[in-house]
Design a protein around this motif. Structure first.
Motif, PDB file in Angstrom:
ATOM      1  N   ILE A 267      -5.743  -9.712   0.828  1.00 31.17           N
ATOM      2  CA  ILE A 267      -4.483  -9.461   1.800  1.00 31.17           C
ATOM      3  C   ILE A 267      -4.004 -10.919   1.960  1.00 31.17           C
ATOM      4  CG2 ILE A 267      -3.538  -8.824   3.974  1.00 31.17           C
ATOM      5  CD1 ILE A 267      -3.972  -6.357   2.328  1.00 31.17           C
ATOM      6  N   SER A 268      -4.622 -11.841   2.505  1.00 26.96           N
ATOM      7  CA  SER A 268      -4.112 -13.336   2.959  1.00 26.96           C
ATOM      8  C   SER A 268      -3.414 -13.797   1.263  1.00 26.96           C
ATOM      9  CB  SER A 268      -5.233 -14.129   3.154  1.00 26.96           C
ATOM     10  OG  SER A 268      -6.010 -13.576   4.415  1.00 26.96           O
ATOM     11  N   VAL A 269      -4.234 -13.572   0.267  1.00 22.76           N
ATOM     12  CA  VAL A 269      -3.469 -14.328  -0.774  1.00 22.76           C
ATOM     13  C   VAL A 269      -2.051 -13.665  -1.069  1.00 22.76           C
ATOM     14  CG1 VAL A 269      -3.811 -14.475  -3.407  1.00 22.76           C
ATOM     15  CG2 VAL A 269      -5.474 -14.999  -2.156  1.00 22.76           C
ATOM     16  N   LEU A 270      -1.967 -12.409  -0.751  1.00 26.98           N
ATOM     17  CA  LEU A 270      -0.467 -11.658  -1.229  1.00 26.98           C
ATOM     18  C   LEU A 270       0.567 -12.343  -0.210  1.00 26.98           C
ATOM     19  CD1 LEU A 270      -1.680  -8.128  -2.174  1.00 26.98           C
ATOM     20  CD2 LEU A 270      -0.918  -9.915  -3.558  1.00 26.98           C
ATOM     21  N   LYS A 271       0.016 -12.441   1.063  1.00 22.22           N
ATOM     22  CA  LYS A 271       0.835 -12.830   2.027  1.00 22.22           C
ATOM     23  C   LYS A 271       1.341 -14.247   1.741  1.00 22.22           C
ATOM     24  CE  LYS A 271      -0.868  -9.878   5.865  1.00 22.22           C
ATOM     25  NZ  LYS A 271      -1.083  -9.749   7.071  1.00 22.22           N
ATOM     26  N   SER A 272       0.296 -15.084   1.451  1.00 24.39           N
ATOM     27  CA  SER A 272       0.583 -16.527   0.994  1.00 24.39           C
ATOM     28  C   SER A 272       1.514 -16.712  -0.136  1.00 24.39           C
ATOM     29  CB  SER A 272      -0.585 -17.362   0.913  1.00 24.39           C
ATOM     30  OG  SER A 272      -1.168 -16.955  -0.282  1.00 24.39           O
ATOM     31  N   ASN A 273       1.510 -15.737  -0.944  1.00 22.06           N
ATOM     32  CA  ASN A 273       2.624 -15.861  -2.279  1.00 22.06           C
ATOM     33  C   ASN A 273       3.957 -15.212  -1.682  1.00 22.06           C
ATOM     34  OD1 ASN A 273       1.298 -16.965  -4.827  1.00 22.06           O
ATOM     35  ND2 ASN A 273      -0.186 -15.977  -3.687  1.00 22.06           N
ATOM     36  N   GLY A 274       4.059 -14.671  -0.514  1.00 17.75           N
ATOM     37  CA  GLY A 274       5.537 -14.246  -0.093  1.00 17.75           C
ATOM     38  C   GLY A 274       5.802 -12.468  -0.471  1.00 17.75           C
ATOM     39  N   TYR A 275       4.489 -11.977  -0.308  1.00 16.50           N
ATOM     40  CA  TYR A 275       4.591 -10.619  -0.187  1.00 16.50           C
ATOM     41  C   TYR A 275       4.125  -9.977   1.184  1.00 16.50           C
ATOM     42  CZ  TYR A 275       4.877 -11.183  -5.261  1.00 16.50           C
ATOM     43  OH  TYR A 275       5.262 -11.643  -6.699  1.00 16.50           O
ATOM     44  N   ALA A 276       4.469  -8.655   1.349  1.00 12.53           N
ATOM     45  CA  ALA A 276       4.322  -8.054   2.783  1.00 12.53           C
ATOM     46  C   ALA A 276       3.244  -6.857   2.456  1.00 12.53           C
ATOM     47  CB  ALA A 276       5.348  -7.926   3.384  1.00 12.53           C
ATOM     48  N   PRO A 277       1.989  -7.036   2.107  1.00 12.43           N
ATOM     49  CA  PRO A 277       1.219  -5.894   1.932  1.00 12.43           C
ATOM     50  C   PRO A 277       0.800  -5.216   3.297  1.00 12.43           C
ATOM     51  CG  PRO A 277      -0.136  -7.743   1.949  1.00 12.43           C
ATOM     52  CD  PRO A 277       1.262  -8.367   1.894  1.00 12.43           C
ATOM     53  N   SER A 278       0.858  -3.826   3.082  1.00  6.70           N
ATOM     54  CA  SER A 278       0.446  -3.118   4.265  1.00  6.70           C
ATOM     55  C   SER A 278      -0.989  -2.871   4.074  1.00  6.70           C
ATOM     56  CB  SER A 278       1.372  -1.609   4.429  1.00  6.70           C
ATOM     57  OG  SER A 278       0.877  -0.910   5.392  1.00  6.70           O
ATOM     58  N   THR A 279      -1.714  -3.427   5.010  1.00  7.50           N
ATOM     59  CA  THR A 279      -3.293  -3.214   5.081  1.00  7.50           C
ATOM     60  C   THR A 279      -3.700  -1.887   5.036  1.00  7.50           C
ATOM     61  OG1 THR A 279      -3.590  -3.434   7.452  1.00  7.50           O
ATOM     62  CG2 THR A 279      -3.768  -5.540   6.206  1.00  7.50           C
TER      63      THR A 279
ATOM     64  N   THR B 195     -15.219  -0.877  -4.779  1.00  7.42           N
ATOM     65  CA  THR B 195     -13.903  -1.374  -5.629  1.00  7.42           C
ATOM     66  C   THR B 195     -13.284  -2.176  -4.245  1.00  7.42           C
ATOM     67  OG1 THR B 195     -13.713   0.396  -7.082  1.00  7.42           O
ATOM     68  CG2 THR B 195     -11.669  -0.972  -6.521  1.00  7.42           C
ATOM     69  N   ASN B 196     -12.434  -3.293  -4.331  1.00  4.60           N
ATOM     70  CA  ASN B 196     -12.039  -3.816  -3.383  1.00  4.60           C
ATOM     71  C   ASN B 196     -10.615  -4.535  -3.980  1.00  4.60           C
ATOM     72  OD1 ASN B 196     -14.783  -5.597  -3.658  1.00  4.60           O
ATOM     73  ND2 ASN B 196     -12.927  -6.622  -4.167  1.00  4.60           N
ATOM     74  N   LEU B 197      -9.968  -5.258  -2.744  1.00  8.70           N
ATOM     75  CA  LEU B 197      -8.710  -6.122  -3.429  1.00  8.70           C
ATOM     76  C   LEU B 197      -9.418  -7.486  -3.748  1.00  8.70           C
ATOM     77  CD1 LEU B 197      -6.369  -5.536  -0.273  1.00  8.70           C
ATOM     78  CD2 LEU B 197      -6.288  -4.421  -2.520  1.00  8.70           C
ATOM     79  N   ALA B 198      -8.912  -7.991  -4.789  1.00  7.84           N
ATOM     80  CA  ALA B 198      -9.302  -9.193  -5.378  1.00  7.84           C
ATOM     81  C   ALA B 198      -8.449 -10.292  -4.823  1.00  7.84           C
ATOM     82  CB  ALA B 198      -9.134  -9.232  -6.712  1.00  7.84           C
ATOM     83  N   ALA B 199      -8.994 -11.633  -4.757  1.00  2.87           N
ATOM     84  CA  ALA B 199      -8.354 -12.820  -4.259  1.00  2.87           C
ATOM     85  C   ALA B 199      -8.015 -13.671  -5.239  1.00  2.87           C
ATOM     86  CB  ALA B 199      -9.337 -13.470  -3.089  1.00  2.87           C
ATOM     87  N   ILE B 200      -8.912 -14.100  -6.024  1.00  4.85           N
ATOM     88  CA  ILE B 200      -8.486 -15.186  -7.201  1.00  4.85           C
ATOM     89  C   ILE B 200      -7.755 -14.434  -8.443  1.00  4.85           C
ATOM     90  CG2 ILE B 200      -9.519 -16.502  -9.297  1.00  4.85           C
ATOM     91  CD1 ILE B 200     -12.294 -16.819  -7.333  1.00  4.85           C
ATOM     92  N   THR B 201      -7.945 -13.207  -8.830  1.00  6.29           N
ATOM     93  CA  THR B 201      -7.225 -12.716  -9.712  1.00  6.29           C
ATOM     94  C   THR B 201      -5.955 -12.310  -9.264  1.00  6.29           C
ATOM     95  OG1 THR B 201      -8.289 -10.406  -9.503  1.00  6.29           O
ATOM     96  CG2 THR B 201      -9.026 -11.858 -11.173  1.00  6.29           C
ATOM     97  N   ALA B 202      -5.897 -11.810  -8.099  1.00  7.34           N
ATOM     98  CA  ALA B 202      -4.499 -11.582  -7.382  1.00  7.34           C
ATOM     99  C   ALA B 202      -3.439 -12.786  -7.199  1.00  7.34           C
ATOM    100  CB  ALA B 202      -4.863 -11.319  -6.003  1.00  7.34           C
TER     101      ALA B 202
END
Length: 379
Positions: free
Chosen positions: A227-239, A261-268
């Motif tokens: 979630i943090s990676v997506l936010k840092s790239n300017g997106y607004a994911p809903s947890t 299964t989970n959200l990825a950080a590096i590949t995201a």
């Protein structure tokens, strides 16, 4: 559909995401008692689950939400004592852990409860789990020097140029060693993977020693950073929807042996970067392409598991250890970063790495409890 840049990024993401972590995935399910057929089914279900989850979230939310199986969770399994019910008990733990993720998406206090464990303590537990696995390349070096040196040197040399492709290169080196030993590349009779149903067995010991640690380590080291990676790239994911999605996919794939299964950080981060597409609104296509390739890899997972079973002695243990050295480095650095929790993190690390088992509960749980207690007393 996103253009050539998104397609190229999706291909790189799928290769890195799958071939950098499948050795530890197999090590995890095999440590829990999975047969070769069950391991192939688990790898298939895990790859298809993260592919479908990534495709679904990306198309639904128009966000480059790459998904993965829980590599830290697989490492936890590889270092844990098998459940009393065998692989069925592990599958029951996968099911419960997935349900907890769904619940955390619907009920935010559960997320806050998972976050209540200090980050350094969680990272120390993960580092303690990883240490015995990362020692394998050097432990087996005297017994199989050629295999260990080839894999280690390939990983090291390629890693000087590209860390992303260091482990996939080590996988290719292992395949080359297998070919040299057998005189041919091993190919199974059936390339397509057959799903194997495993009826889950849920027990109190499995809940405490497997399901809860899986949930905590996956939330702390995978879902929240994703979630943090997506936010840092300017997106607004809903947890909420994101957690419900990956948790539900985990529940559906668990009876076929798949780890969470989970959200990825590096590949995201790769999908969300400029290289995926110049238009930020189109970068989600990279996650879609990666998901499609994950599904294809899953369909042919039987080939991967068969080749792995024919590899030279200890090659897969060495490969798994090499694949996790980078993860261990990051976890250890995060564990000892803060002065206030350094001593508690050290205690967690030592107990976890010791392999302690009491009343059927493994060292990861005891290390986590001891570290949290010491951190609370220090406050």
């Amino acid at each position: 559909m996103g253009g050539i840049q998104a397609l190229a990024t999706g291909i790189v993401v799928a290769i890195v995401g799958f071939f950098s972590s499948f050795p530890i995935f197999l090590a995890g399910v095999e440590a829990m008692g999975a047969t070769e057929a069950q391991a192939a089914s688990a790898l298939m279900a895990g790859a298809i689950a993260m592919g479908v989850a990534g495709i679904g979230l990306a198309l639904w939310r128009k966000i480059p939400a790459s998904c993965a199986w829980s590599t830290p969770g697989a490492a936890l399994l590889a270092a844990s004592v098998p459940d009393q019910h065998g692989f069925a008990g592990a599958v029951g733990a996968f099911l419960v852990a997935g349900a907890l993720v769904v619940l955390s998406g619907l009920w935010r206090p559960l997320v806050r409860l998972a976050q209540a464990v200090p980050g350094p303590i969680t990272q120390a537990m993960l580092a303690g789990v990883l240490l015995p696995i990362c020692l394998a390349p050097f432990r087996f070096l005297p017994e199989t020097p050629v295999v260990a040196l080839v894999i280690l040197l390939t990983w090291f040399i390629v890693g000087r140029f590209s860390r992303l492709f260091a482990v996939p290169a080590a996988v290719l080196a292992t395949l080359a060693l297998t070919y040299l030993e057998l005189g041919h590349i091993p190919v199974p009779d059936h390339a397509l993977t057959a799903p194997v149903w495993v009826t889950p067995a849920i027990s109190l010991s499995g809940l405490i020693s497997l399901a809860l640690p899986l949930f905590i380590v996956t939330m702390a080291t995978q879902n929240m950073p994703g979630i943090s990676v997506l936010k840092s790239n300017g997106y607004a994911p809903s947890t909420g929807p994101f957690f419900v999605t990956v948790g539900a996919i985990s529940i559906l794939s668990a009876p076929f042996g798949a780890i969470q299964t989970n959200l990825a950080a590096i590949t995201a981060a790769m999908c969300a970067g400029d290289s995926a597409h110049p238009d930020k609104a189109q970068r989600y296509w990279a996650a879609v392409w990666a998901g499609i390739l994950y599904v294809l890899f899953g369909i042919f997972a039987a080939v991967v598991t068969y080749v792995a079973s024919q590899a030279p002695l200890h090659a897969m243990e060495i490969l798994a250890g090499v694949a996790l050295i980078g993860v261990f480095t990051n976890s250890a650095a995060a564990a000892w970063k803060e002065d206030a929790t350094r001593e508690a993190a050290a205690l967690t690390f030592v107990i976890t790495a010791s392999g302690l088992t009491l009343w059927g509960i493994g060292g990861a749980v005891w290390g986590l409890l001891a570290g949290c207690l010491m951190a609370a007393l220090r406050r």
